[in-house]
Write a protein that holds these residues in place. Structure first.
Motif, PDB file in Angstrom:
ATOM      1  N   MET A   1       0.913  -1.042  -0.123  1.00  0.00           N
ATOM      2  CA  MET A   1      -0.088  -0.085   0.030  1.00  0.00           C
ATOM      3  C   MET A   1       0.907   1.026  -0.006  1.00  0.00           C
ATOM      4  N   VAL A   2       0.382   2.106  -0.637  1.00  0.00           N
ATOM      5  CA  VAL A   2       1.213   3.476  -0.826  1.00  0.00           C
ATOM      6  C   VAL A   2       0.980   4.255   0.340  1.00  0.00           C
ATOM      7  N   ARG A   3       2.052   4.529   1.086  1.00  0.00           N
ATOM      8  CA  ARG A   3       1.736   5.261   2.493  1.00  0.00           C
ATOM      9  C   ARG A   3       1.408   6.591   2.412  1.00  0.00           C
ATOM     10  N   CYS A   4       0.604   7.083   3.442  1.00  0.00           N
ATOM     11  CA  CYS A   4       0.076   8.434   3.713  1.00  0.00           C
ATOM     12  C   CYS A   4       0.564   8.857   4.875  1.00  0.00           C
TER      13      CYS A   4
ATOM     14  N   PHE B   1       6.808  13.026  -4.808  1.00  0.00           N
ATOM     15  CA  PHE B   1       5.415  13.046  -4.352  1.00  0.00           C
ATOM     16  C   PHE B   1       4.396  12.201  -5.420  1.00  0.00           C
ATOM     17  N   ALA B   2       4.581  12.494  -6.698  1.00  0.00           N
ATOM     18  CA  ALA B   2       3.825  11.542  -7.678  1.00  0.00           C
ATOM     19  C   ALA B   2       4.137  10.210  -7.797  1.00  0.00           C
ATOM     20  N   LEU B   3       5.450   9.639  -7.383  1.00  0.00           N
ATOM     21  CA  LEU B   3       5.841   8.247  -7.412  1.00  0.00           C
ATOM     22  C   LEU B   3       5.360   7.649  -6.307  1.00  0.00           C
TER      23      LEU B   3
ATOM     24  N   GLY C   1       4.017   0.746 -10.625  1.00  0.00           N
ATOM     25  CA  GLY C   1       3.763  -0.827 -10.733  1.00  0.00           C
ATOM     26  C   GLY C   1       3.835  -1.465 -12.052  1.00  0.00           C
ATOM     27  N   ARG C   2       3.803  -0.760 -13.280  1.00  0.00           N
ATOM     28  CA  ARG C   2       4.162  -1.371 -14.568  1.00  0.00           C
ATOM     29  C   ARG C   2       5.686  -1.243 -15.020  1.00  0.00           C
ATOM     30  N   VAL C   3       6.020   0.044 -14.485  1.00  0.00           N
ATOM     31  CA  VAL C   3       7.531   0.415 -15.197  1.00  0.00           C
ATOM     32  C   VAL C   3       8.272   0.542 -13.955  1.00  0.00           C
ATOM     33  N   PRO C   4       9.538   0.008 -13.915  1.00  0.00           N
ATOM     34  CA  PRO C   4      10.489   0.071 -12.819  1.00  0.00           C
ATOM     35  C   PRO C   4      10.842   1.441 -12.235  1.00  0.00           C
ATOM     36  N   VAL C   5      10.472   1.621 -11.071  1.00  0.00           N
ATOM     37  CA  VAL C   5      10.622   3.043 -10.393  1.00  0.00           C
ATOM     38  C   VAL C   5      11.930   3.798 -11.044  1.00  0.00           C
ATOM     39  N   PRO C   6      13.284   3.194 -11.023  1.00  0.00           N
ATOM     40  CA  PRO C   6      14.307   4.234 -11.487  1.00  0.00           C
ATOM     41  C   PRO C   6      14.033   4.537 -12.946  1.00  0.00           C
ATOM     42  N   VAL C   7      13.502   3.528 -13.808  1.00  0.00           N
ATOM     43  CA  VAL C   7      13.338   4.060 -15.176  1.00  0.00           C
ATOM     44  C   VAL C   7      12.411   5.034 -15.198  1.00  0.00           C
TER      45      VAL C   7
END
Length: 231
Positions: free
Chosen positions: A1-4, A119-121, A191-197
């Motif tokens: 889960m994305v943290r808030c 923020f967006a990531l 979730g579909r593309v690697p975060v570093p990319v």
């Protein structure tokens, strides 16, 4: 889960339940943690179902408490939406003001891009909710969000005009909104593309659109694993 992070979003939780010596009571700490967990769950549920599909009973179940117990934190689901959207607008406004303290114009633009990209990531669900459910806020909360959004955009506009004094205000605003479009595209990619990319691509594209080049563009963004942001 994305943290808030509700305390960071709203700035309201810092002094609640403190003793006279300034230390936090265990009870207040647990209450703040429960509220944070509820907001995390609410972001997921509203993003998945829409505001009208949110039920406080389901919200309670998501964090392991009864529906009535949710009312100790929020009187209704409208209050949950207000906390999410007003809170994230306050968070972005504060972050923009902090980034704007960079004295060098290019560094300032990089700091703004890095802040918003982090923020967006880490908070794609909030971006979805902002786009889809803003109209469901009560009038006063919606006006508050719009005011904070305008102030945030103007922070970017000033930074871009300081970077290039020949740039018109209209051009700077167009570029800022174009960058927001790129950076806020993460709900389609996380979730579909690697975060570093994704981080590298969005940072480079945004900085190029804003007139700031350089191969080290992505270095301006704080890596999501090191950030404490809302979601």
């Amino acid at each position: 889960m994305v943290r808030c992070r509700p305390a960071e979003r709203t700035g309201k939780a810092a002094h609640v339940g403190q003793r006279s010596d300034g230390t936090e009571t265990e009870r207040s700490r647990l209450k703040a943690e429960r509220r944070s967990n509820l907001l995390d769950a609410a972001a997921e549920l509203v993003a998945a179902r829409g505001y009208h599909g949110l039920r406080l009973e389901d919200l309670g179940a998501a964090v392991g408490i009864s529906g009535p117990a949710v009312y100790r934190h929020f009187p209704n689901k409208e209050a949950v939406l207000v906390e999410l959207l007003v809170g994230v607008s306050e968070y972005l406004h504060r972050g923009g003001e902090n980034a704007a303290t960079e004295p060098d114009p290019a560094a300032r633009v990089r700091a703004l891009v890095g802040f918003h990209l982090t923020f967006a990531l880490t908070s794609p669900r909030l971006i979805e909710i902002q786009f889809r459910d803003l109209a469901n806020l009560p009038d006063d909360a919606r006006h508050r969000v719009r005011s904070l959004q305008r102030a945030y955009v103007e922070t970017w506009v000033r930074a871009l005009r300081d970077l290039d004094p020949s740039r018109s205000e209209e051009d700077a605003r167009i570029r800022a909104h174009a960058a927001f479009g790129l950076l806020n595209s993460t709900p389609h990619s996380v979730g579909r593309v690697p975060v570093p990319v994704l981080e590298q691509t969005l940072s480079t594209m945004s900085l190029t659109a804003l007139g700031v080049g350089g191969s080290s563009a992505a270095a301006a963004a704080t890596h999501p694993s090191e950030a404490r942001t809302p979601s």
